[in-house]
Design a protein around this motif. Structure first.
Motif, PDB file in Angstrom:
ATOM      1  N   THR A  34       3.955   1.293   2.328  1.00  0.00           N
ATOM      2  CA  THR A  34       3.840   0.182   3.286  1.00  0.00           C
ATOM      3  C   THR A  34       3.836  -1.159   2.567  1.00  0.00           C
ATOM      4  OG1 THR A  34       2.418   1.602   4.615  1.00  0.00           O
ATOM      5  CG2 THR A  34       2.442  -0.730   5.194  1.00  0.00           C
ATOM      6  N   PRO A  73       1.744 -10.647  15.637  1.00  0.00           N
ATOM      7  CA  PRO A  73       1.349  -9.405  16.300  1.00  0.00           C
ATOM      8  C   PRO A  73       0.526  -8.507  15.385  1.00  0.00           C
ATOM      9  CG  PRO A  73       3.656  -9.299  15.636  1.00  0.00           C
ATOM     10  CD  PRO A  73       3.193 -10.693  15.327  1.00  0.00           C
ATOM     11  N   SER A  74      -0.093  -7.536  15.993  1.00  0.00           N
ATOM     12  CA  SER A  74      -0.901  -6.578  15.257  1.00  0.00           C
ATOM     13  C   SER A  74      -0.063  -5.910  14.161  1.00  0.00           C
ATOM     14  CB  SER A  74      -1.413  -5.544  16.256  1.00  0.00           C
ATOM     15  OG  SER A  74      -2.216  -4.625  15.581  1.00  0.00           O
ATOM     16  N   GLY A  75      -0.639  -5.808  12.978  1.00  0.00           N
ATOM     17  CA  GLY A  75       0.044  -5.119  11.885  1.00  0.00           C
ATOM     18  C   GLY A  75       0.968  -5.990  11.054  1.00  0.00           C
ATOM     19  N   CYS A  76       1.036  -7.306  11.347  1.00  0.00           N
ATOM     20  CA  CYS A  76       1.989  -8.153  10.615  1.00  0.00           C
ATOM     21  C   CYS A  76       1.420  -8.645   9.282  1.00  0.00           C
ATOM     22  CB  CYS A  76       2.447  -9.329  11.472  1.00  0.00           C
ATOM     23  SG  CYS A  76       1.190 -10.594  11.704  1.00  0.00           S
ATOM     24  N   GLY A  77       0.139  -8.358   9.014  1.00  0.00           N
ATOM     25  CA  GLY A  77      -0.396  -8.698   7.694  1.00  0.00           C
ATOM     26  C   GLY A  77      -1.422  -9.819   7.672  1.00  0.00           C
ATOM     27  N   LYS A  78      -1.896 -10.239   8.825  1.00  0.00           N
ATOM     28  CA  LYS A  78      -2.827 -11.381   8.895  1.00  0.00           C
ATOM     29  C   LYS A  78      -4.128 -11.100   8.147  1.00  0.00           C
ATOM     30  CE  LYS A  78      -2.948 -11.216  13.458  1.00  0.00           C
ATOM     31  NZ  LYS A  78      -2.126 -10.006  13.686  1.00  0.00           N
ATOM     32  N   THR A  79      -4.733  -9.978   8.459  1.00  0.00           N
ATOM     33  CA  THR A  79      -6.007  -9.635   7.810  1.00  0.00           C
ATOM     34  C   THR A  79      -5.819  -9.466   6.308  1.00  0.00           C
ATOM     35  OG1 THR A  79      -6.879  -8.617   9.816  1.00  0.00           O
ATOM     36  CG2 THR A  79      -7.869  -7.918   7.749  1.00  0.00           C
ATOM     37  N   THR A  80      -4.738  -8.845   5.922  1.00  0.00           N
ATOM     38  CA  THR A  80      -4.473  -8.644   4.495  1.00  0.00           C
ATOM     39  C   THR A  80      -4.387  -9.988   3.771  1.00  0.00           C
ATOM     40  OG1 THR A  80      -3.280  -6.614   5.036  1.00  0.00           O
ATOM     41  CG2 THR A  80      -2.921  -7.533   2.843  1.00  0.00           C
ATOM     42  N   TYR A  92       0.885  -1.167   0.000  1.00  0.00           N
ATOM     43  CA  TYR A  92       0.000   0.000   0.000  1.00  0.00           C
ATOM     44  C   TYR A  92       0.916   1.207   0.000  1.00  0.00           C
ATOM     45  CZ  TYR A  92      -3.575  -3.269   1.651  1.00  0.00           C
ATOM     46  OH  TYR A  92      -4.440  -4.330   1.788  1.00  0.00           O
ATOM     47  N   ALA A 128       2.595  -4.566   3.299  1.00  0.00           N
ATOM     48  CA  ALA A 128       1.788  -5.314   4.267  1.00  0.00           C
ATOM     49  C   ALA A 128       2.152  -6.794   4.228  1.00  0.00           C
ATOM     50  CB  ALA A 128       0.299  -5.129   3.966  1.00  0.00           C
TER      51      ALA A 128
HETATM   52  P1  ADP Z   1      -2.962  -7.496  11.050  1.00  0.00           P
HETATM   53  O1  ADP Z   1      -4.274  -8.035  10.626  1.00  0.00           O
HETATM   54  O2  ADP Z   1      -1.911  -8.561  11.214  1.00  0.00           O
HETATM   55  O3  ADP Z   1      -3.046  -6.652  12.276  1.00  0.00           O
HETATM   56  P2  ADP Z   1      -3.117  -5.962   8.583  1.00  0.00           P
HETATM   57  O4  ADP Z   1      -3.116  -6.993   7.517  1.00  0.00           O
HETATM   58  O5  ADP Z   1      -4.419  -5.351   8.946  1.00  0.00           O
HETATM   59  O6  ADP Z   1      -2.391  -6.547   9.879  1.00  0.00           O
HETATM   60  O7  ADP Z   1      -2.133  -4.782   8.166  1.00  0.00           O
HETATM   61  C1  ADP Z   1      -0.796  -4.996   7.769  1.00  0.00           C
HETATM   62  C2  ADP Z   1      -0.162  -3.673   7.423  1.00  0.00           C
HETATM   63  O8  ADP Z   1      -0.735  -3.158   6.245  1.00  0.00           O
HETATM   64  C3  ADP Z   1      -0.328  -2.606   8.490  1.00  0.00           C
HETATM   65  O9  ADP Z   1       0.844  -1.841   8.537  1.00  0.00           O
HETATM   66  C4  ADP Z   1      -1.491  -1.807   7.966  1.00  0.00           C
HETATM   67  O10 ADP Z   1      -1.419  -0.472   8.424  1.00  0.00           O
HETATM   68  C5  ADP Z   1      -1.305  -1.883   6.468  1.00  0.00           C
HETATM   69  N1  ADP Z   1      -2.564  -1.807   5.719  1.00  0.00           N
HETATM   70  C6  ADP Z   1      -3.552  -2.732   5.716  1.00  0.00           C
HETATM   71  N2  ADP Z   1      -4.567  -2.364   4.928  1.00  0.00           N
HETATM   72  C7  ADP Z   1      -4.224  -1.153   4.391  1.00  0.00           C
HETATM   73  C8  ADP Z   1      -4.851  -0.233   3.473  1.00  0.00           C
HETATM   74  N3  ADP Z   1      -6.042  -0.497   2.936  1.00  0.00           N
HETATM   75  N4  ADP Z   1      -4.173   0.891   3.180  1.00  0.00           N
HETATM   76  C9  ADP Z   1      -2.963   1.141   3.703  1.00  0.00           C
HETATM   77  N5  ADP Z   1      -2.326   0.343   4.553  1.00  0.00           N
HETATM   78  C10 ADP Z   1      -2.934  -0.797   4.905  1.00  0.00           C
END
Ligand code: ADP
Ligand code: MG
Length: 378
Positions: free
Chosen positions: A48, A69-76, A45, A50
């Motif tokens: 960033t 941990p939070s922010g490591c890319g799991k949701t992505t 992104y 992800a």
């Molecule tokens: P997790 O689920 O492990 O907490 P995320 O997958 O939500 O992590 O996010 C991984 C990284 O990508 C984070 O740094 C987050 O800020 C960034 N990120 C996720 N989605 C977006 C987006 N739509 N735009 C910009 N940055 C994003």
């Protein structure tokens, strides 16, 4: 080449498993299990990154916990598997067929993938049955209703079918969300921190119920969590993520006994970390000289002694020491013990029953076979 895949053979396209699914007599019927593969999946992104080249291969009907941990890319990663998000590089395959990649993109509704968001929301203006039936638009009304009722019954809420979601407790809402996610019988089920919003008592019940349902439907499942204990309890395998990459994937036993690095070791057990210089490929500690494979002279090594890997006795073998502090933690006690040869006290976990008191003289035995050695952090 893969031979004929039963799941694909039903239609030429990856479609929601509801389409063409035979009406089943019982509860959630068997899904045709699917393999889910990530190959070098990267997602950026702007500045960033992800995801930075995720490789992960999940066997049909396997349950994998994504831990990090939070922010490591799991949701992505889940969003990319579901098709809500596209990878910047790399490929996703379901049953060896590319569903996302440089040359191909299969829309979410044609992937047979179910996604349960962390902040799942029920539709307030639909009945509870309507909520569950929402994912069954491809079916005739009667059939959709029948299937939805069965799924509701499966989570013990058939009596609420014609009510609206606001009458439900948090746990009941979660059950409805679960029924809604599972009713189209997705071949792959993706769940983003499904239990994090629940209090401890409810959490265990929901975990058991969810796992029962996933096993029953044989859905290949990815469950996101940031709780190592939850990952150990639920996953056939755990994929540990940090900074957009999978650093290790394996069984709970593998990750505990053979962590690939300090990051994984810290997640799965409480450890004492002591830094030593490497001399002749080895590190000399007060209890043993340990091999430091791959580390050159002059480098530093971090020796990890598990808090449970130290055995205390009154006059057994080992090094002389003294108990400096005792913390009662229920079934276990956590001691600080000054041990000869160590600059700092070591933390030691013992069964509470052992009844060590502050000031006690002890012998401390450390099993070198259970000690881990990693490169020092730069
Ligand atoms: P997790 O689920 O492990 O907490 P995320 O997958 O939500 O992590 O996010 C991984 C990284 O990508 C984070 O740094 C987050 O800020 C960034 N990120 C996720 N989605 C977006 C987006 N739509 N735009 C910009 N940055 C994003
Ligand atoms: Mg997340």
């Amino acid at each position: 080449m893969n031979s004929l895949k039963p799941w694909l053979s039903r239609s030429s396209q990856l479609k929601p498993a509801t389409e063409g699914a035979a009406p089943s007599g019982g509860r959630a019927a068997a899904t045709f299990a699917a393999r889910l593969t990530f190959e070098g999946v990267t997602r950026r992104y702007g500045e960033t990154t992800a995801l930075a080249g995720v490789d992960l291969d999940i066997a049909p009907a396997e349950v994998v916990c994504l831990l990090g941990p939070s922010g490591c890319g799991k949701t992505t990663l889940l969003r990319i598997a579901a098709g809500i998000e596209k990878p910047s590089e790399g490929r996703v395959l379901i049953n060896d067929r590319e569903v996302a990649g440089p040359s191909c993109f299969v829309a979410p509704e044609h992937r047979s993938v179910g996604l349960m968001f962390q902040d799942f929301a029920l539709f307030p203006h639909l009945t509870i049955l309507g909520n569950v039936a929402f994912g069954l638009k491809g079916l005739p009304r009667d059939e959709a209703r029948r299937e939805a009722l069965k799924a509701l019954a499966r989570v013990g809420l058939e009596n609420t079918a014609d009510e609206y979601p606001h009458i439900l407790s948090g746990g009941q809402q979660q059950r409805v969300a679960l029924a809604r996610a599972i009713v189209p019988r997705p071949a792959v089920m993706l769940m983003d921190e499904p239990f994090s919003g629940l209090d401890v008592q409810l959490r265990e019940a929901m975990q058991e119920e969810t796992m029962g349902l996933l096993r029953e439907t044989r859905a290949t499942s990815v469950i996101v969590t940031h709780d190592p204990e939850e990952a150990m309890r639920l996953g056939d395998r755990i994929a540990v993520m940090t900074r957009g990459a999978v650093v290790q994937a394996g069984s709970a036993e593998d990750l505990y006994h053979q962590p690939a690095g300090l990051f994984v070791a810290r997640l799965f057990s409480e450890i004492n970390e002591i830094t030593y210089p490497v001399v002749g490929g080895k590190v000399a500690t007060p209890f043993a000289t340990l091999p430091a494979p791959g580390l050159s002279d002059g480098a530093s090594a971090i020796v990890c002694v598990r808090e449970r890997g130290i055995t205390l006795s009154q006059d057994g073998p080992g090094l002389a020491g003294r108990v400096l502090d005792v913390k009662f933690l229920g079934d276990v006690a956590r001691l600080e013990v000054g041990i000869e040869g160590f600059d700092k006290p070591l933390k030691v976990r013992v069964r509470e029953l052992e009844g060590w008191k502050r000031g006690a003289e002890v012998r401390a035995e450390i099993d070198p076979g259970r000690v881990l050695v990693f490169p020092g952090e730069a």
